[in-house]
Design a protein around this motif. Structure first.
Motif, PDB file in Angstrom:
ATOM      1  N   ASP A  88       0.838  -1.211   0.000  1.00  0.00           N
ATOM      2  CA  ASP A  88       0.000   0.000   0.000  1.00  0.00           C
ATOM      3  C   ASP A  88       0.868   1.255   0.000  1.00  0.00           C
ATOM      4  OD1 ASP A  88      -2.338  -1.428  -0.061  1.00  0.00           O
ATOM      5  OD2 ASP A  88      -2.646  -1.379   2.118  1.00  0.00           O
ATOM      6  N   ILE A  89       1.928   1.245   0.825  1.00  0.00           N
ATOM      7  CA  ILE A  89       2.832   2.403   0.881  1.00  0.00           C
ATOM      8  C   ILE A  89       3.506   2.603  -0.472  1.00  0.00           C
ATOM      9  CG2 ILE A  89       4.956   3.308   1.916  1.00  0.00           C
ATOM     10  CD1 ILE A  89       4.141   1.889   4.511  1.00  0.00           C
ATOM     11  N   TYR A  90       3.987   1.499  -1.058  1.00  0.00           N
ATOM     12  CA  TYR A  90       4.613   1.577  -2.380  1.00  0.00           C
ATOM     13  C   TYR A  90       3.637   2.144  -3.407  1.00  0.00           C
ATOM     14  CZ  TYR A  90       5.656  -0.113  -7.070  1.00  0.00           C
ATOM     15  OH  TYR A  90       5.837  -0.198  -8.434  1.00  0.00           O
ATOM     16  N   ASP A  91       2.397   1.666  -3.385  1.00  0.00           N
ATOM     17  CA  ASP A  91       1.393   2.126  -4.344  1.00  0.00           C
ATOM     18  C   ASP A  91       1.154   3.628  -4.212  1.00  0.00           C
ATOM     19  OD1 ASP A  91       0.198   0.734  -6.394  1.00  0.00           O
ATOM     20  OD2 ASP A  91      -1.765   0.680  -5.434  1.00  0.00           O
ATOM     21  N   THR A  92       1.093   4.119  -2.967  1.00  0.00           N
ATOM     22  CA  THR A  92       0.856   5.553  -2.734  1.00  0.00           C
ATOM     23  C   THR A  92       2.049   6.388  -3.186  1.00  0.00           C
ATOM     24  OG1 THR A  92      -0.574   5.061  -0.846  1.00  0.00           O
ATOM     25  CG2 THR A  92       0.340   7.293  -0.990  1.00  0.00           C
ATOM     26  N   VAL A  93       3.255   5.977  -2.782  1.00  0.00           N
ATOM     27  CA  VAL A  93       4.461   6.745  -3.101  1.00  0.00           C
ATOM     28  C   VAL A  93       4.720   6.762  -4.605  1.00  0.00           C
ATOM     29  CG1 VAL A  93       6.968   6.811  -2.816  1.00  0.00           C
ATOM     30  CG2 VAL A  93       5.508   6.344  -0.853  1.00  0.00           C
ATOM     31  N   SER A  94       4.452   5.647  -5.282  1.00  0.00           N
ATOM     32  CA  SER A  94       4.742   5.567  -6.713  1.00  0.00           C
ATOM     33  C   SER A  94       3.832   6.461  -7.549  1.00  0.00           C
ATOM     34  CB  SER A  94       4.622   4.121  -7.198  1.00  0.00           C
ATOM     35  OG  SER A  94       3.288   3.670  -7.147  1.00  0.00           O
ATOM     36  N   LYS A  95       2.750   6.944  -6.950  1.00  0.00           N
ATOM     37  CA  LYS A  95       1.832   7.829  -7.682  1.00  0.00           C
ATOM     38  C   LYS A  95       2.157   9.308  -7.485  1.00  0.00           C
ATOM     39  CE  LYS A  95      -1.955   4.479  -7.443  1.00  0.00           C
ATOM     40  NZ  LYS A  95      -3.271   4.147  -6.865  1.00  0.00           N
ATOM     41  N   ILE A  96       3.103   9.613  -6.606  1.00  0.00           N
ATOM     42  CA  ILE A  96       3.507  11.010  -6.412  1.00  0.00           C
ATOM     43  C   ILE A  96       4.310  11.450  -7.639  1.00  0.00           C
ATOM     44  CG2 ILE A  96       4.840  12.603  -4.977  1.00  0.00           C
ATOM     45  CD1 ILE A  96       4.335  10.729  -2.619  1.00  0.00           C
ATOM     46  N   PRO A  97       3.872  12.489  -8.365  1.00  0.00           N
ATOM     47  CA  PRO A  97       4.488  12.817  -9.659  1.00  0.00           C
ATOM     48  C   PRO A  97       5.781  13.622  -9.584  1.00  0.00           C
ATOM     49  CG  PRO A  97       2.682  14.318  -9.232  1.00  0.00           C
ATOM     50  CD  PRO A  97       2.693  13.334  -8.082  1.00  0.00           C
ATOM     51  N   VAL A  98       6.238  13.950  -8.377  1.00  0.00           N
ATOM     52  CA  VAL A  98       7.467  14.738  -8.242  1.00  0.00           C
ATOM     53  C   VAL A  98       8.412  14.056  -7.264  1.00  0.00           C
ATOM     54  CG1 VAL A  98       6.255  16.910  -8.713  1.00  0.00           C
ATOM     55  CG2 VAL A  98       6.571  16.158  -6.350  1.00  0.00           C
ATOM     56  N   SER A  99       9.682  14.411  -7.370  1.00  0.00           N
ATOM     57  CA  SER A  99      10.670  13.929  -6.402  1.00  0.00           C
ATOM     58  C   SER A  99      11.641  15.055  -6.087  1.00  0.00           C
ATOM     59  CB  SER A  99      11.421  12.701  -6.932  1.00  0.00           C
ATOM     60  OG  SER A  99      12.112  13.012  -8.119  1.00  0.00           O
ATOM     61  N   PHE A 100      12.208  15.000  -4.889  1.00  0.00           N
ATOM     62  CA  PHE A 100      13.117  16.043  -4.414  1.00  0.00           C
ATOM     63  C   PHE A 100      14.437  15.981  -5.177  1.00  0.00           C
ATOM     64  CE2 PHE A 100      16.116  17.756  -1.164  1.00  0.00           C
ATOM     65  CZ  PHE A 100      15.588  19.040  -1.115  1.00  0.00           C
ATOM     66  N   TYR A 101      15.026  17.147  -5.414  1.00  0.00           N
ATOM     67  CA  TYR A 101      16.267  17.240  -6.181  1.00  0.00           C
ATOM     68  C   TYR A 101      17.231  18.157  -5.435  1.00  0.00           C
ATOM     69  CZ  TYR A 101      19.140  17.563 -10.443  1.00  0.00           C
ATOM     70  OH  TYR A 101      20.153  17.481 -11.369  1.00  0.00           O
ATOM     71  N   LEU A 102      18.455  17.681  -5.215  1.00  0.00           N
ATOM     72  CA  LEU A 102      19.450  18.434  -4.453  1.00  0.00           C
ATOM     73  C   LEU A 102      20.795  18.340  -5.157  1.00  0.00           C
ATOM     74  CD1 LEU A 102      19.969  19.908  -1.658  1.00  0.00           C
ATOM     75  CD2 LEU A 102      20.756  17.693  -0.836  1.00  0.00           C
ATOM     76  N   LYS A 103      21.466  19.478  -5.326  1.00  0.00           N
ATOM     77  CA  LYS A 103      22.753  19.461  -6.016  1.00  0.00           C
ATOM     78  C   LYS A 103      23.695  20.503  -5.416  1.00  0.00           C
ATOM     79  CE  LYS A 103      23.094  18.909 -10.502  1.00  0.00           C
ATOM     80  NZ  LYS A 103      23.089  19.129 -11.973  1.00  0.00           N
ATOM     81  N   LEU A 104      24.985  20.126  -5.313  1.00  0.00           N
ATOM     82  CA  LEU A 104      26.045  21.032  -4.884  1.00  0.00           C
ATOM     83  C   LEU A 104      27.162  20.936  -5.908  1.00  0.00           C
ATOM     84  CD1 LEU A 104      27.169  22.923  -2.628  1.00  0.00           C
ATOM     85  CD2 LEU A 104      28.261  20.890  -1.664  1.00  0.00           C
ATOM     86  N   ALA A 105      27.623  22.083  -6.419  1.00  0.00           N
ATOM     87  CA  ALA A 105      28.626  22.079  -7.484  1.00  0.00           C
ATOM     88  C   ALA A 105      29.727  23.077  -7.188  1.00  0.00           C
ATOM     89  CB  ALA A 105      27.987  22.408  -8.829  1.00  0.00           C
ATOM     90  N   LEU A 106      30.936  22.722  -7.625  1.00  0.00           N
ATOM     91  CA  LEU A 106      32.069  23.637  -7.593  1.00  0.00           C
ATOM     92  C   LEU A 106      32.144  24.299  -8.951  1.00  0.00           C
ATOM     93  CD1 LEU A 106      34.719  24.625  -6.158  1.00  0.00           C
ATOM     94  CD2 LEU A 106      35.887  22.740  -7.344  1.00  0.00           C
ATOM     95  N   VAL A 107      32.198  25.648  -8.984  1.00  0.00           N
ATOM     96  CA  VAL A 107      32.165  26.381 -10.258  1.00  0.00           C
ATOM     97  C   VAL A 107      33.423  27.257 -10.383  1.00  0.00           C
ATOM     98  CG1 VAL A 107      29.673  26.373 -10.507  1.00  0.00           C
ATOM     99  CG2 VAL A 107      30.734  28.177  -9.162  1.00  0.00           C
ATOM    100  N   VAL A 108      33.904  27.362 -11.613  1.00  0.00           N
ATOM    101  CA  VAL A 108      35.117  28.132 -11.897  1.00  0.00           C
ATOM    102  C   VAL A 108      34.848  29.043 -13.084  1.00  0.00           C
ATOM    103  CG1 VAL A 108      37.560  28.052 -12.500  1.00  0.00           C
ATOM    104  CG2 VAL A 108      36.583  26.254 -11.049  1.00  0.00           C
ATOM    105  N   LYS A 109      35.121  30.343 -12.918  1.00  0.00           N
ATOM    106  CA  LYS A 109      34.931  31.304 -14.003  1.00  0.00           C
ATOM    107  C   LYS A 109      36.138  31.266 -14.936  1.00  0.00           C
ATOM    108  CE  LYS A 109      34.788  35.699 -12.953  1.00  0.00           C
ATOM    109  NZ  LYS A 109      34.217  36.947 -12.405  1.00  0.00           N
ATOM    110  N   ILE A 110      35.891  30.982 -16.216  1.00  0.00           N
ATOM    111  CA  ILE A 110      36.974  30.910 -17.210  1.00  0.00           C
ATOM    112  C   ILE A 110      37.392  32.309 -17.638  1.00  0.00           C
ATOM    113  CG2 ILE A 110      37.648  29.987 -19.435  1.00  0.00           C
ATOM    114  CD1 ILE A 110      37.113  27.896 -17.270  1.00  0.00           C
ATOM    115  N   PHE A 111      36.421  33.154 -17.903  1.00  0.00           N
ATOM    116  CA  PHE A 111      36.719  34.566 -18.218  1.00  0.00           C
ATOM    117  C   PHE A 111      35.492  35.411 -17.907  1.00  0.00           C
ATOM    118  CE2 PHE A 111      35.115  32.883 -22.270  1.00  0.00           C
ATOM    119  CZ  PHE A 111      34.145  33.815 -22.600  1.00  0.00           C
TER     120      PHE A 111
END
Length: 298
Positions: free
Chosen positions: A275-298
């Motif tokens: 039942d839990i699987y059935d409920t969760v699988s119908k949720i149309p969105v999921s959480f997204y988390l990202k951390l990035a190291l960025v470098v300016k070229i110019f």
């Protein structure tokens, strides 16, 4: 008298020229805001993902306006697990030994060696909006696309002696023969996939840091949601007409499948998990988390 008047006029003239200078010197000059340095494609940066649900990723981006930047990236997950990572006495598992199970497959005992595999390729295109001129806080809209598969569970040794044998699966738990689907062994292989419903997924989120940093090196943090249509368990199966389909395994159908494999009614714990699987699988969105190291070229 004439000499005195000329002296006064000279003093007034000097005062009139000095006054604007003094006023200008006291006028507060506004310092440039943090994001004012960004213009139409005048800066370019690259980024490396430190934390990401898409695996190891590289991105390139540029500024468009002081309040907008655009970036595109590619990521890959090359991962597999074919041996037990630890001792699990309940499953008879020993660390370093192949992952294996003995299953009852419609009255036949099968020794199944299996593994978990993840080979995902993901691309993304993001647009960042900066509401404040002097802040790295941003709102992001974009699109993520690529593999729908998150994790695949399949056998690692071919089961050629069982060609044509398959699980009987009834979507929705409806056991009418017209609803029968056969999850069969094909070319000696059988597999189940945890995956998303959509290959192309819109993204909305917010974060801190800019992909093109104000200094040479920076860090960018994103969090939001991707609209993926739901995450569930999928398998290739034939319907009664012999048509092969990639079907989503729902909760009631999984309960019925477990009952057929164990030849006994499912307990309450199994039903609750389904039942839990059935409920969760119908949720149309999921959480997204990202951390990035960025470098300016110019």
């Amino acid at each position: 008298m004439k000499k005195t008047i000329l002296t006064l006029l000279a003093v007034l003239a000097l005062a009139s020229t000095a006054a604007p200078v003094a006023f200008a010197g006291n006028k507060k000059v506004e310092e440039p805001k943090r994001n004012d340095q960004f213009g139409l494609f005048n800066h370019v940066a690259i980024g490396v993902d430190l934390i990401s649900p898409d695996g190891f990723g590289l991105s390139v981006g540029t500024s468009v306006f002081p309040w907008m930047q655009i970036r595109a990236g590619y990521a890959i997950v090359p991962w597999s697990l074919t041996k037990w990572p630890a001792n699990i006495p309940e499953a008879g598992a020993q660390a370093g030994q192949p992952i294996a199970f003995d299953v009852n497959w419609e009255g036949r005992n099968i020794h199944l060696e299996a593994g978990a595999f993840c080979m995902r390729h993901t691309g993304n295109l993001m647009i960042d909006f900066f509401p404040a001129r002097n802040s790295s806080f941003h709102l992001t809209a974009g699109v993520i696309g690529g593999s729908t598969n998150i994790l695949t569970l399949r056998n690692t040794a071919p089961l050629n002696d069982y060609e044509g044998v398959g699980f009987s699966f009834y979507p929705g738990g409806n056991t009418a023969m017209t609803n029968l689907h056969r999850i069969a062994i094909t070319n000696g292989n059988i597999g189940f996939t945890l995956g998303r419903a959509w290959a192309v997924r819109p993204y909305l989120g917010l974060g801190w840091g800019s992909f093109v940093p104000s200094k040479r090196v920076g860090v960018m943090f994103d969090m939001g949601v991707e609209y993926n249509g739901g995450i569930g368990l999928y398998a290739n199966a034939k319907d009664i007409h012999g048509t092969m389909k990639n079907i989503k395994l729902d909760g009631p159908g999984l309960v019925n499948l477990i009952e057929n494999m164990t030849d006994k009614p499912a307990d309450e714990g199994v039903k609750k998990a389904a039942d839990i699987y059935d409920t969760v699988s119908k949720i149309p969105v999921s959480f997204y988390l990202k951390l990035a190291l960025v470098v300016k070229i110019f």
